[in-house]
Enzyme design. Structure first.
Site, mmCIF file in Angstrom:
data_model
loop_
_atom_site.group_PDB
_atom_site.id
_atom_site.type_symbol
_atom_site.label_atom_id
_atom_site.label_comp_id
_atom_site.label_asym_id
_atom_site.label_seq_id
_atom_site.Cartn_x
_atom_site.Cartn_y
_atom_site.Cartn_z
ATOM 1 N N HIS A 122 109.240 115.036 58.850
ATOM 2 C CA HIS A 122 108.648 113.751 58.902
ATOM 3 C C HIS A 122 107.927 113.363 60.403
ATOM 4 O O HIS A 122 108.698 113.765 61.312
ATOM 5 C CB HIS A 122 109.127 112.741 58.147
ATOM 6 N N ASN A 161 113.615 116.624 58.196
ATOM 7 C CA ASN A 161 112.584 117.223 56.889
ATOM 8 C C ASN A 161 111.202 117.426 57.447
ATOM 9 O O ASN A 161 110.146 117.609 56.714
ATOM 10 C CB ASN A 161 112.629 116.406 55.675
ATOM 11 N N GLU A 197 106.491 111.047 54.952
ATOM 12 C CA GLU A 197 107.400 112.015 54.515
ATOM 13 C C GLU A 197 106.605 112.946 53.878
ATOM 14 O O GLU A 197 105.568 113.133 53.675
ATOM 15 C CB GLU A 197 108.200 111.099 53.508
ATOM 16 N N ASP A 203 105.832 102.721 63.674
ATOM 17 C CA ASP A 203 106.545 102.159 62.220
ATOM 18 C C ASP A 203 107.510 101.225 62.079
ATOM 19 O O ASP A 203 108.068 100.700 63.500
ATOM 20 C CB ASP A 203 107.074 103.650 61.567
HETATM 21 C C1 GLP Z 1 112.916 108.018 62.164
HETATM 22 C C2 GLP Z 1 111.585 107.738 62.709
HETATM 23 C C3 GLP Z 1 110.656 108.841 63.491
HETATM 24 C C4 GLP Z 1 111.735 109.663 64.159
HETATM 25 C C5 GLP Z 1 112.829 110.209 63.429
HETATM 26 C C6 GLP Z 1 113.628 111.111 64.123
HETATM 27 O O1 GLP Z 1 112.775 108.503 60.902
HETATM 28 N N1 GLP Z 1 110.799 106.948 61.880
HETATM 29 O O2 GLP Z 1 109.711 108.287 64.159
HETATM 30 O O3 GLP Z 1 110.827 110.668 64.772
HETATM 31 O O4 GLP Z 1 113.852 109.254 62.773
HETATM 32 O O5 GLP Z 1 114.644 110.302 65.015
HETATM 33 P P1 GLP Z 1 115.704 110.672 65.832
HETATM 34 O O6 GLP Z 1 115.123 111.047 67.181
HETATM 35 O O7 GLP Z 1 116.922 109.896 65.837
HETATM 36 O O8 GLP Z 1 116.211 112.075 65.504
#
Ligand code: GLP
Length: 241
Positions: A138, A136, A143, A67
């Site tokens: 995702h 949440n 989402e 993404d």
């Molecule tokens: C973002 C990314 C996800 C990731 C999530 C959790 O929103 N788009 O791919 O898994 O954050 O991030 P973190 O690993 O910093 O908690």
């Protein structure tokens, strides 16, 4: 799902990097699906270590990232493109032309979403995909309430994701409101998936992903349907299982 619980993120990083290394040794021209966020950082550090030790060679490896934010440039320090170069790609011998990250600067984003999926398919498909999970539930930027069959598409980020990601920006107003993301349909095509989660803040989402019903309200729960998912959790993320 195979679930492994480790003491801390560093051990998860080594375990996840071992699976990547095995894939690269088995298939030097493999296609890897990459993720951003803080959780995969120890994995990327371990991969750099294995590369420096001469254990793995990225010269034929190809990658697709999950993404990217819409509304910031690739050179912005919080862009996922920049994140991948800062934390991994600049430290290994991967060829820049073998690296793909969705490009939000494209004039026709919709066509670009379609061609992102086409180029994944044309590469032979993702052999091994790493995923983190949002607070949440995702995955990538799919989402709660997402449509499981979607390919790569544009999404509006939820308030909870904007809130969670504001720690990386000067203020909450600087956090992009939109993103381009591989869809659940694209992610589920990966032959093998590694899901990693660390910290108490992920415990509710992890519980819903593993013990809850398969439900678009917890996008990660779809992984229950995938035949080859390995989940690495630290004790805090696993604390509600
Ligand atoms: C973002 C990314 C996800 C990731 C999530 C959790 O929103 N788009 O791919 O898994 O954050 O991030 P973190 O690993 O910093 O908690």
């Amino acid at each position: 799902m195979r679930v492994h619980i480790y003491k801390d993120g560093a051990r998860i990083g080594k375990a996840a990097a071992s699976l990547f290394a095995a894939e690269i040794i088995k298939n030097p021209g493999c296609v890897l699906g990459m993720a951003t966020g803080s959780t995969p950082l120890p994995t990327y550090e371990s991969l750099v270590e294995l590369y420096n030790q001469g254990v793995i060679d990225f010269s034929r490896v190809r990658t697709f990232n999950l993404d990217e934010y819409v509304g910031i440039s690739r050179s912005h320090e919080q862009s996922y493109y920049r994140f991948m170069f800062d934390n991994l790609f600049s430290k290994i011998n991967i060829k820049p032309e073998n690296v793909k990250v969705p490009n939000p600067a494209s004039p026709n984003l919709h066509d670009d979403c379609v061609s992102y999926d086409t180029s994944i398919d044309a590469s032979g498909g993702i052999d091994l995909q790493i995923l983190g999970i949002g607070n949440n539930g995702h995955i990538a930027f799919n989402e709660p309430g997402c449509v499981f069959s979607f390919g790569t598409h544009i999404v509006d980020l939820t308030e909870s994701t904007i809130e969670a990601n504001k720690r990386f920006f000067d203020s909450i107003d600087d956090v992009p409101r939109k993103a381009i993301t591989m869809g659940i349909g694209s992610i589920m095509k990966a032959r093998e998936i590694i899901m990693i989660a660390t910290g108490r803040v992920k415990a509710e989402a992890v519980k819903a992903m593993i013990n809850g019903k398969v439900d678009p309200q917890c996008p990660a729960s779809v992984l229950q349907l995938h035949p080859a998912v390995t989940v690495f959790l630290d004790e805090e993320a696993a604390s509600l299982l």
